[in-house]
Write a protein that holds these residues in place. Structure first.
Motif, PDB file in Angstrom:
ATOM      1  N   PHE A 422       5.853  13.127   2.097  1.00  0.00           N
ATOM      2  CA  PHE A 422       5.026  11.980   1.704  1.00  0.00           C
ATOM      3  C   PHE A 422       4.047  12.458   0.635  1.00  0.00           C
ATOM      4  O   PHE A 422       3.172  13.279   0.910  1.00  0.00           O
ATOM      5  N   PRO A 423       4.170  11.975  -0.629  1.00  0.00           N
ATOM      6  CA  PRO A 423       3.412  12.573  -1.726  1.00  0.00           C
ATOM      7  C   PRO A 423       2.041  11.946  -1.994  1.00  0.00           C
ATOM      8  O   PRO A 423       1.451  12.172  -3.049  1.00  0.00           O
ATOM      9  N   PHE A 424       1.548  11.138  -1.057  1.00  0.00           N
ATOM     10  CA  PHE A 424       0.291  10.421  -1.289  1.00  0.00           C
ATOM     11  C   PHE A 424      -0.763  10.828  -0.259  1.00  0.00           C
ATOM     12  O   PHE A 424      -0.459  11.521   0.714  1.00  0.00           O
ATOM     13  N   VAL A 425      -1.987  10.402  -0.493  1.00  0.00           N
ATOM     14  CA  VAL A 425      -3.073  10.709   0.440  1.00  0.00           C
ATOM     15  C   VAL A 425      -2.737  10.146   1.816  1.00  0.00           C
ATOM     16  O   VAL A 425      -2.336   8.987   1.955  1.00  0.00           O
ATOM     17  N   LYS A 426      -2.875  10.996   2.832  1.00  0.00           N
ATOM     18  CA  LYS A 426      -2.610  10.575   4.204  1.00  0.00           C
ATOM     19  C   LYS A 426      -3.930  10.248   4.904  1.00  0.00           C
ATOM     20  O   LYS A 426      -4.870  11.029   4.861  1.00  0.00           O
ATOM     21  N   ILE A 427      -3.968   9.102   5.533  1.00  0.00           N
ATOM     22  CA  ILE A 427      -5.168   8.680   6.261  1.00  0.00           C
ATOM     23  C   ILE A 427      -5.000   9.056   7.727  1.00  0.00           C
ATOM     24  O   ILE A 427      -4.055   8.625   8.387  1.00  0.00           O
ATOM     25  N   LYS A 428      -5.931   9.874   8.240  1.00  0.00           N
ATOM     26  CA  LYS A 428      -5.871  10.297   9.630  1.00  0.00           C
ATOM     27  C   LYS A 428      -7.223   9.988  10.294  1.00  0.00           C
ATOM     28  O   LYS A 428      -8.133  10.820  10.280  1.00  0.00           O
ATOM     29  N   PRO A 429      -7.376   8.790  10.859  1.00  0.00           N
ATOM     30  CA  PRO A 429      -8.667   8.421  11.459  1.00  0.00           C
ATOM     31  C   PRO A 429      -9.023   9.366  12.605  1.00  0.00           C
ATOM     32  O   PRO A 429      -8.205   9.639  13.483  1.00  0.00           O
ATOM     33  N   ARG A 430     -10.235   9.885  12.580  1.00  0.00           N
ATOM     34  CA  ARG A 430     -10.719  10.757  13.642  1.00  0.00           C
ATOM     35  C   ARG A 430     -12.231  10.870  13.498  1.00  0.00           C
ATOM     36  O   ARG A 430     -12.796  10.505  12.470  1.00  0.00           O
ATOM     37  N   LYS A 431     -12.863  11.393  14.509  1.00  0.00           N
ATOM     38  CA  LYS A 431     -14.305  11.567  14.476  1.00  0.00           C
ATOM     39  C   LYS A 431     -14.646  12.837  13.703  1.00  0.00           C
ATOM     40  O   LYS A 431     -14.139  13.915  14.000  1.00  0.00           O
ATOM     41  N   THR A 432     -15.502  12.713  12.687  1.00  0.00           N
ATOM     42  CA  THR A 432     -15.895  13.867  11.886  1.00  0.00           C
ATOM     43  C   THR A 432     -17.409  13.904  11.721  1.00  0.00           C
ATOM     44  O   THR A 432     -18.087  12.877  11.838  1.00  0.00           O
ATOM     45  N   LEU A 433     -17.917  15.087  11.420  1.00  0.00           N
ATOM     46  CA  LEU A 433     -19.354  15.258  11.206  1.00  0.00           C
ATOM     47  C   LEU A 433     -19.786  14.718   9.850  1.00  0.00           C
ATOM     48  O   LEU A 433     -20.905  14.235   9.688  1.00  0.00           O
ATOM     49  N   ILE A 434     -18.911  14.841   8.860  1.00  0.00           N
ATOM     50  CA  ILE A 434     -19.175  14.290   7.533  1.00  0.00           C
ATOM     51  C   ILE A 434     -17.911  13.598   7.032  1.00  0.00           C
ATOM     52  O   ILE A 434     -16.821  13.817   7.566  1.00  0.00           O
ATOM     53  N   THR A 435     -18.055  12.767   6.018  1.00  0.00           N
ATOM     54  CA  THR A 435     -16.884  12.178   5.365  1.00  0.00           C
ATOM     55  C   THR A 435     -16.256  13.256   4.489  1.00  0.00           C
ATOM     56  O   THR A 435     -16.914  13.785   3.581  1.00  0.00           O
ATOM     57  N   PRO A 436     -15.020  13.635   4.746  1.00  0.00           N
ATOM     58  CA  PRO A 436     -14.429  14.763   4.011  1.00  0.00           C
ATOM     59  C   PRO A 436     -14.169  14.449   2.545  1.00  0.00           C
ATOM     60  O   PRO A 436     -14.027  13.286   2.148  1.00  0.00           O
ATOM     61  N   ILE A 437     -14.097  15.507   1.752  1.00  0.00           N
ATOM     62  CA  ILE A 437     -13.706  15.402   0.345  1.00  0.00           C
ATOM     63  C   ILE A 437     -12.186  15.354   0.298  1.00  0.00           C
ATOM     64  O   ILE A 437     -11.518  16.225   0.849  1.00  0.00           O
ATOM     65  N   ILE A 438     -11.635  14.333  -0.330  1.00  0.00           N
ATOM     66  CA  ILE A 438     -10.186  14.096  -0.309  1.00  0.00           C
ATOM     67  C   ILE A 438      -9.569  14.422  -1.667  1.00  0.00           C
ATOM     68  O   ILE A 438     -10.028  13.933  -2.705  1.00  0.00           O
ATOM     69  N   GLU A 439      -8.527  15.224  -1.633  1.00  0.00           N
ATOM     70  CA  GLU A 439      -7.769  15.493  -2.853  1.00  0.00           C
ATOM     71  C   GLU A 439      -6.857  14.306  -3.150  1.00  0.00           C
ATOM     72  O   GLU A 439      -6.223  13.769  -2.251  1.00  0.00           O
ATOM     73  N   LYS A 440      -6.813  13.906  -4.415  1.00  0.00           N
ATOM     74  CA  LYS A 440      -5.973  12.760  -4.779  1.00  0.00           C
ATOM     75  C   LYS A 440      -5.457  12.920  -6.199  1.00  0.00           C
ATOM     76  O   LYS A 440      -6.202  13.281  -7.108  1.00  0.00           O
ATOM     77  N   ARG A 441      -4.177  12.638  -6.393  1.00  0.00           N
ATOM     78  CA  ARG A 441      -3.573  12.739  -7.721  1.00  0.00           C
ATOM     79  C   ARG A 441      -3.852  11.487  -8.546  1.00  0.00           C
ATOM     80  O   ARG A 441      -3.991  10.381  -8.011  1.00  0.00           O
ATOM     81  N   LEU A 442      -3.878  11.638  -9.852  1.00  0.00           N
ATOM     82  CA  LEU A 442      -4.156  10.513 -10.745  1.00  0.00           C
ATOM     83  C   LEU A 442      -3.077   9.438 -10.681  1.00  0.00           C
ATOM     84  O   LEU A 442      -3.357   8.250 -10.799  1.00  0.00           O
ATOM     85  N   ALA A 443      -1.826   9.848 -10.482  1.00  0.00           N
ATOM     86  CA  ALA A 443      -0.702   8.911 -10.607  1.00  0.00           C
ATOM     87  C   ALA A 443      -0.341   8.210  -9.306  1.00  0.00           C
ATOM     88  O   ALA A 443       0.614   7.425  -9.271  1.00  0.00           O
ATOM     89  N   GLU A 444      -1.083   8.418  -8.237  1.00  0.00           N
ATOM     90  CA  GLU A 444      -0.653   7.934  -6.922  1.00  0.00           C
ATOM     91  C   GLU A 444      -0.456   6.416  -6.868  1.00  0.00           C
ATOM     92  O   GLU A 444       0.580   5.931  -6.403  1.00  0.00           O
ATOM     93  N   LYS A 445      -1.441   5.669  -7.331  1.00  0.00           N
ATOM     94  CA  LYS A 445      -1.339   4.210  -7.247  1.00  0.00           C
ATOM     95  C   LYS A 445      -0.158   3.695  -8.070  1.00  0.00           C
ATOM     96  O   LYS A 445       0.621   2.843  -7.609  1.00  0.00           O
ATOM     97  N   MET A 446      -0.002   4.210  -9.275  1.00  0.00           N
ATOM     98  CA  MET A 446       1.081   3.785 -10.157  1.00  0.00           C
ATOM     99  C   MET A 446       2.440   4.130  -9.546  1.00  0.00           C
ATOM    100  O   MET A 446       3.395   3.333  -9.603  1.00  0.00           O
ATOM    101  N   GLU A 447       2.545   5.306  -8.935  1.00  0.00           N
ATOM    102  CA  GLU A 447       3.812   5.715  -8.321  1.00  0.00           C
ATOM    103  C   GLU A 447       4.143   4.861  -7.102  1.00  0.00           C
ATOM    104  O   GLU A 447       5.318   4.499  -6.892  1.00  0.00           O
ATOM    105  N   GLN A 448       3.155   4.525  -6.301  1.00  0.00           N
ATOM    106  CA  GLN A 448       3.402   3.674  -5.133  1.00  0.00           C
ATOM    107  C   GLN A 448       3.904   2.302  -5.554  1.00  0.00           C
ATOM    108  O   GLN A 448       4.797   1.728  -4.910  1.00  0.00           O
ATOM    109  N   GLU A 449       3.350   1.790  -6.623  1.00  0.00           N
ATOM    110  CA  GLU A 449       3.803   0.480  -7.127  1.00  0.00           C
ATOM    111  C   GLU A 449       5.237   0.559  -7.614  1.00  0.00           C
ATOM    112  O   GLU A 449       6.039  -0.369  -7.371  1.00  0.00           O
ATOM    113  N   ARG A 450       5.616   1.650  -8.276  1.00  0.00           N
ATOM    114  CA  ARG A 450       6.994   1.799  -8.739  1.00  0.00           C
ATOM    115  C   ARG A 450       7.958   1.952  -7.569  1.00  0.00           C
ATOM    116  O   ARG A 450       9.049   1.386  -7.580  1.00  0.00           O
ATOM    117  N   LEU A 451       7.543   2.730  -6.556  1.00  0.00           N
ATOM    118  CA  LEU A 451       8.423   2.910  -5.387  1.00  0.00           C
ATOM    119  C   LEU A 451       8.656   1.581  -4.663  1.00  0.00           C
ATOM    120  O   LEU A 451       9.761   1.326  -4.175  1.00  0.00           O
TER     121      LEU A 451
END
Length: 454
Positions: A422-451
């Motif tokens: 799965f080449p996109f950001v994965k959402i994993k709801p859980r209890k955390t102390l801070i909101t984590p910094i998420i790595e994300k590619r520039l092309a993700e939204k455009m690629e999801q629309e094409r798929l």
């Protein structure tokens, strides 16, 4: 009487060059036409001249000593052993094992590998005194150089929680490990997290230095070196300057603590600009990124396979990635000259400007209470997100180009059938102390629309 070639020509000053350019522009504004502003607010000029050159960066790099590193995710021990042996036979000079838990039989993993005088990195997603003590004894037995890339602050920033340990906190456990081991390096700083999440270069340098400074303040006995795991993008000269500025500023800061502590750069191409469509372009991107890494002073370079986003580890992708580095080293002679960027007015200027801006930001972070305080408050994530949003806007408006994706896409290119991961950001709801910094590619939204349209 014989004269040299340069004596036949009169020197041309920077003022004369600028006048000539302005004449050729035929009335167009010089500053608006040929000078551009980087995301770090650095003005890039069309030429750099010796009469405007202030000083060279006080940093030395050792391109002749860079190592080709192979990434190996340890899941099946036997397969990992075989893969390590194969990759060493085919040209890899160092290894980076990613190990998920302390039950891994690391003795079996390493016992038959040819490790004498070889550098081996261990990305550990846990902290275990017994595990690291075992690695320490193996490194002595094998006469190898081991780096345990333990990075609790990086884990906290990316996961939102600290690494579970039996002691009160991660720093206390690392302090105990440092006293119980003698032959390996313990600590790492994951600069790649900030780069892949969208931080600009000034932020990457300043945040990673402030990140390292927390370790320097909290752990009294840091052995040998701190490994900076760096991601580089395709802004070729800026990335060369980034590595030089990072090393220079680390040396400046660490002199206040332990002048003998060294900065070790383990560099990998970024995932942020990689794509699943027209994926062969990824090879061009990683090639220039590896070139920047070597010229900027990387101690080791671990290339990314062109298909790393959507394929599981495979021999073909590994071989292509490794061969890119072998070609750069043995056929393009990138390892023949130390300090290869010396004398380039452009790179020297970028290095000094990035260093000055990063040092100012670093000082601001320290004045506001330090990196961990700002991380807990969400300030670091907010600032990275602001930079990421600006870059995303440039990509969406096609001002920042990824060929084959937002410019000249091939409408016949289909990828849905080829996705093993799965080449996109994965959402994993859980209890955390801070909101984590998420790595994300520039092309993700455009690629999801094409798929979705396939």
């Amino acid at each position: 009487m014989a004269t040299t070639l340069f004596e036949d020509f009169n020197p041309v000053s920077s003022k004369q060059w600028k006048q000539k350019i302005q004449f050729e522009l035929d009335g167009a504004d010089y500053n608006k036409t040929v000078i551009w502003n980087s995301p770090e607010d650095i003005q890039v000029k069309p030429f750099y001249h010796s009469d405007e050159f202030i000083k060279a960066a006080p940093v030395k790099t050792r391109a002749s000593q860079f190592k080709i590193c192979q990434n190996i995710f340890v899941y099946d021990i036997d397969k990992s052993i075989q893969r390590a042996i194969n990759t060493i036979e085919k040209g890899a000079e160092s290894l980076r094992f990613t190990i998920q838990n302390e039950t891994t039989d690391v003795q079996k993993l390493l016992e038959n590998l040819p490790l004498e005088n070889r550098t081996v990195y261990f990305n550990l997603n846990f902290i275990s005194i017994d595990f690291v003590k075992l690695l320490d004894s193996i490194s002595i037995q094998k006469k190898a150089k081991f780096y345990c890339n333990i990075d609790p602050i990086g884990h906290f920033a990316s996961d939102g929680n600290w690494i579970p340990t039996s002691d009160k906190n991660n720093f206390e456990t690392i302090e105990k490990i440092s006293k119980a081991t003698t032959n390996l390096s313990l600590l790492s700083v994951d600069l790649g997290l900030y780069q892949n999440a969208g931080a600009n270069i000034t932020q990457q340098i300043a945040y990673s230095l402030a990140h390292a400074n927390e370790y320097l303040n909290r752990i009294s006995n840091i052995p040998k070196q701190i490994v900076f795991q760096v991601s580089v993008g395709t802004n070729y000269f800026f990335e060369i300057a980034k590595l030089r500025a990072l090393r220079m500023l680390f040396n400046l800061i660490v002199a206040e603590y332990n002048p003998d502590l060294e900065c070790h750069l383990l560099v990998t191409p970024t995932k942020r600009n990689k794509t699943i469509y027209d994926y062969n372009v990824n090879m061009l991107r990683t090639t220039t990124e590896c070139m920047s890494a070597i010229l900027g002073g990387a101690d080791a370079v671990a290339n990314l396979p062109y298909d790393t986003l959507y394929h599981k580890d495979n021999e073909f992708g590994d071989r292509i990635a490794r061969n890119q580095l072998l070609i750069l080293k043995h056929e393009s002679y990138f390892d023949k000259v130390n300090n290869p960027a010396d004398g380039s007015y452009y790179i020297e200027s970028l290095t000094m400007q990035l260093a000055e801006k990063s040092l100012t930001l670093f000082k601001n972070i320290e004045a506001e209470g330090g990196f961990l305080k700002l991380l807990n408050e969400g300030t670091i994530k907010k600032k990275i997100q602001e930079s990421a949003n600006k870059e995303q806007e440039l990509f969406d408006s096609k001002k920042e180009v990824l060929l084959g994706t937002n410019k000249y896409p091939n409408p016949e290119d289909k990828m849905k059938h080829d996705l093993e991961l799965f080449p996109f950001v994965k959402i994993k709801p859980r209890k955390t102390l801070i909101t984590p910094i998420i790595e994300k590619r520039l092309a993700e939204k455009m690629e999801q629309e094409r798929l979705d349209l396939e």
